[in-house]
Design an enzyme around this catalytic site. Structure first.
Site, short mmCIF file in Angstrom:
data_model
loop_
_atom_site.label_atom_id
_atom_site.label_comp_id
_atom_site.label_asym_id
_atom_site.label_seq_id
_atom_site.Cartn_x
_atom_site.Cartn_y
_atom_site.Cartn_z
N ARG A 46 1.15 -1.10 0.09
CA ARG A 46 0.06 0.32 0.08
C ARG A 46 0.96 1.20 -0.13
NH1 ARG A 46 2.30 2.15 3.88
NH2 ARG A 46 0.78 3.82 3.76
N GLY A 47 0.38 2.54 -0.09
CA GLY A 47 1.01 3.67 -0.39
C GLY A 47 1.08 3.80 -1.92
N ALA A 48 0.79 4.92 -2.16
CA ALA A 48 0.47 5.56 -3.76
C ALA A 48 1.84 4.94 -4.49
CB ALA A 48 0.25 6.79 -3.97
N ARG A 89 -7.18 -0.75 -7.01
CA ARG A 89 -7.66 0.17 -6.12
C ARG A 89 -7.87 1.47 -7.10
NH1 ARG A 89 -4.35 1.13 -0.46
NH2 ARG A 89 -6.20 2.25 0.09
N GLN A 196 -2.07 2.55 9.99
CA GLN A 196 -0.63 2.74 9.15
C GLN A 196 0.22 3.41 9.88
OE1 GLN A 196 -3.61 3.35 7.66
NE2 GLN A 196 -3.85 2.75 5.66
N ASP A 237 -2.58 10.65 -2.60
CA ASP A 237 -2.71 9.30 -3.58
C ASP A 237 -3.17 10.08 -4.81
OD1 ASP A 237 -2.72 8.11 -0.93
OD2 ASP A 237 -3.08 6.65 -2.22
N ASN A 247 -5.63 12.42 0.10
CA ASN A 247 -5.02 11.41 0.78
C ASN A 247 -5.85 10.76 2.10
OD1 ASN A 247 -2.37 10.66 1.51
ND2 ASN A 247 -2.47 11.98 3.67
N LYS A 248 -5.13 9.82 2.85
CA LYS A 248 -5.58 9.17 3.74
C LYS A 248 -6.68 9.93 4.78
CE LYS A 248 -5.34 5.56 4.24
NZ LYS A 248 -6.61 4.61 3.52
#
Ligand code: MRU
Length: 361
Positions: A46-48, A89, A196, A237, A247-248
């Site tokens: 995960r993570g862009a 995703r 996270q 992202d 973003n998150k």
């Protein structure tokens, strides 16, 4: 250690299983691009930027899996693989950016046989992954310039080595500031629901010996109002052409609170996260995930069975709340329509130069 890499001995894609950290470090391997798509969906990775690298390696894997004997049939198989990978995703544009980069290369390559195309695609995936590390270093250098010595930095989600191929985006800025000899302390948002911050950012910072304190997400406002935060940093992202950033979930709240308290707030992104096709953040697709990410923590139920849940994974921060957007081409400031376009063009020129040097186009 990198987050994701090509295992040349087994001809597989290998990665850190981020779902298991910090309790266990496991390094699963995958020999099917569909399995790589599933690792993106289930957040093994995960993570862009890391998702982008997974997409690129997934395309290389698809090329090796394809039995195609002609370029045209290989292209058909690569188009199909791209659709599967991109669907994993929706919010991080780095995924389709990376798969598109490999697909376009396959269309442009003038090579006599399909095995040469397969090798060139793998080389491109490796180049994309190596570039990601270099890009993070460049963002770190630009971003560290706005971090005062002695700063208390509030950070959301995980933007470190694990969210990229290595080093990290917003955490890369923290690392670069430390490398410059600045004494900093990081307030680490736990980042519900998937934690996270608590699981991954705390693990990374503690391994590096960077002073940090884990906080509940809800503590951020109090810390800002009482003067304990000097700068807010997070990744993104997807960044729309006007500078709105997705973003998150929870990033928007932090940015609004930062502005209210006169605290600078930066989003740190590689230019592959910038989507100039979208005029504003209203057009960014926002992922919704399964209810059990909220109803359960570590497999333990924390809510009544069958409760109605809304699990929105990202939010959009309107650009007016940001002080700037840090990229590998420098810090972009308003008007973002100009500064983001310039950064994107400069980065694309750099990629083309790398490909020309490698003799691929
Ligand atoms: O759902 P995740 O864990 O993939 O979300 C990650 C983030 O929101 C990061 O902040 C973002 O990808 C930018 S970091 C490199």
């Amino acid at each position: 250690m990198r987050t994701i890499w090509w295992n040349s001995k087994n001809r597989t894609v290998q990665m850190i299983d981020q779902r298991l950290l910090p309790q266990r470090l496991e390094l699963p391997e995958f020999d099917d691009y569909r399995a790589v798509a599933e690792t993106i969906r289930n957040m093994t990775i995960r993570g862009a930027p890391a998702i982008g690298a997974a997409g690129a390696y997934g395309m290389a894997l698809a090329a090796f899996q394809s039995p195609a004997l002609t370029r045209d049939s290989l292209l058909i198989d690569l188009e199909a693989a791209k659709s599967v990978l991109d669907a994993a995703r929706p919010t991080a544009v780095n995924l389709s950016w990376a798969t598109q980069r490999l697909l376009e290369l396959a269309y442009h390559l003038v090579l006599p046989n399909t095995d040469d195309i397969r090798s060139a695609l793998l080389a491109e995936a490796e180049r994309l992954a190596n570039e990601d590390v270099e890009i993070n270093r460049r963002m770190g250098a630009f971003g560290a310039a706005v971090i005062p010595d002695g700063a208390n930095i509030l950070h959301h989600c995980n933007t470190g080595s694990l969210a990229a191929v290595d080093f990290g985006t917003a955490l890369g800025v923290v690392r670069a500031a430390v490398e410059q000899g600045k004494k900093v302390h990081v307030w680490v948002d736990e980042t519900r629901p998937r934690l996270q911050g608590a699981r991954l950012t705390a693990w990374e910072l503690m391994q590096d010996g960077i002073p940090m304190t884990l906080i509940a997400d809800n503590a951020a406002g109090h810390l800002m109002r009482t003067g304990k935060v000097d700068v807010v940093l997070f990744g993104a992202d997807r960044v729309a052409a006007n500078g709105d950033v997705a973003n998150k979930i929870g990033s928007y709240k932090l940015a609004v609170l930062a502005k209210e308290n006169g605290i600078p707030c930066y989003s740190v992104v590689p230019t592959s996260t910038i989507d100039l096709n979208l005029p504003s953040g209203d057009h960014i697709p926002i992922e919704e995930r399964d209810a059990d990410e909220i109803t359960h923590i570590g497999g333990v139920a924390v809510a009544p069975a069958n409760v109605h849940v809304l699990n929105i994974a990202f939010d959009v921060t309107p650009h007016r709340y940001l002080t700037g957007i840090v990229t590998e081409e420098g810090i972009c400031y308003p008007p973002y329509l100009n500064s983001l376009r310039q950064a994107k063009q400069a980065a694309e020129a750099r990629i083309r130069l790398g490909q020309r040097k490698a003799g691929d186009t």
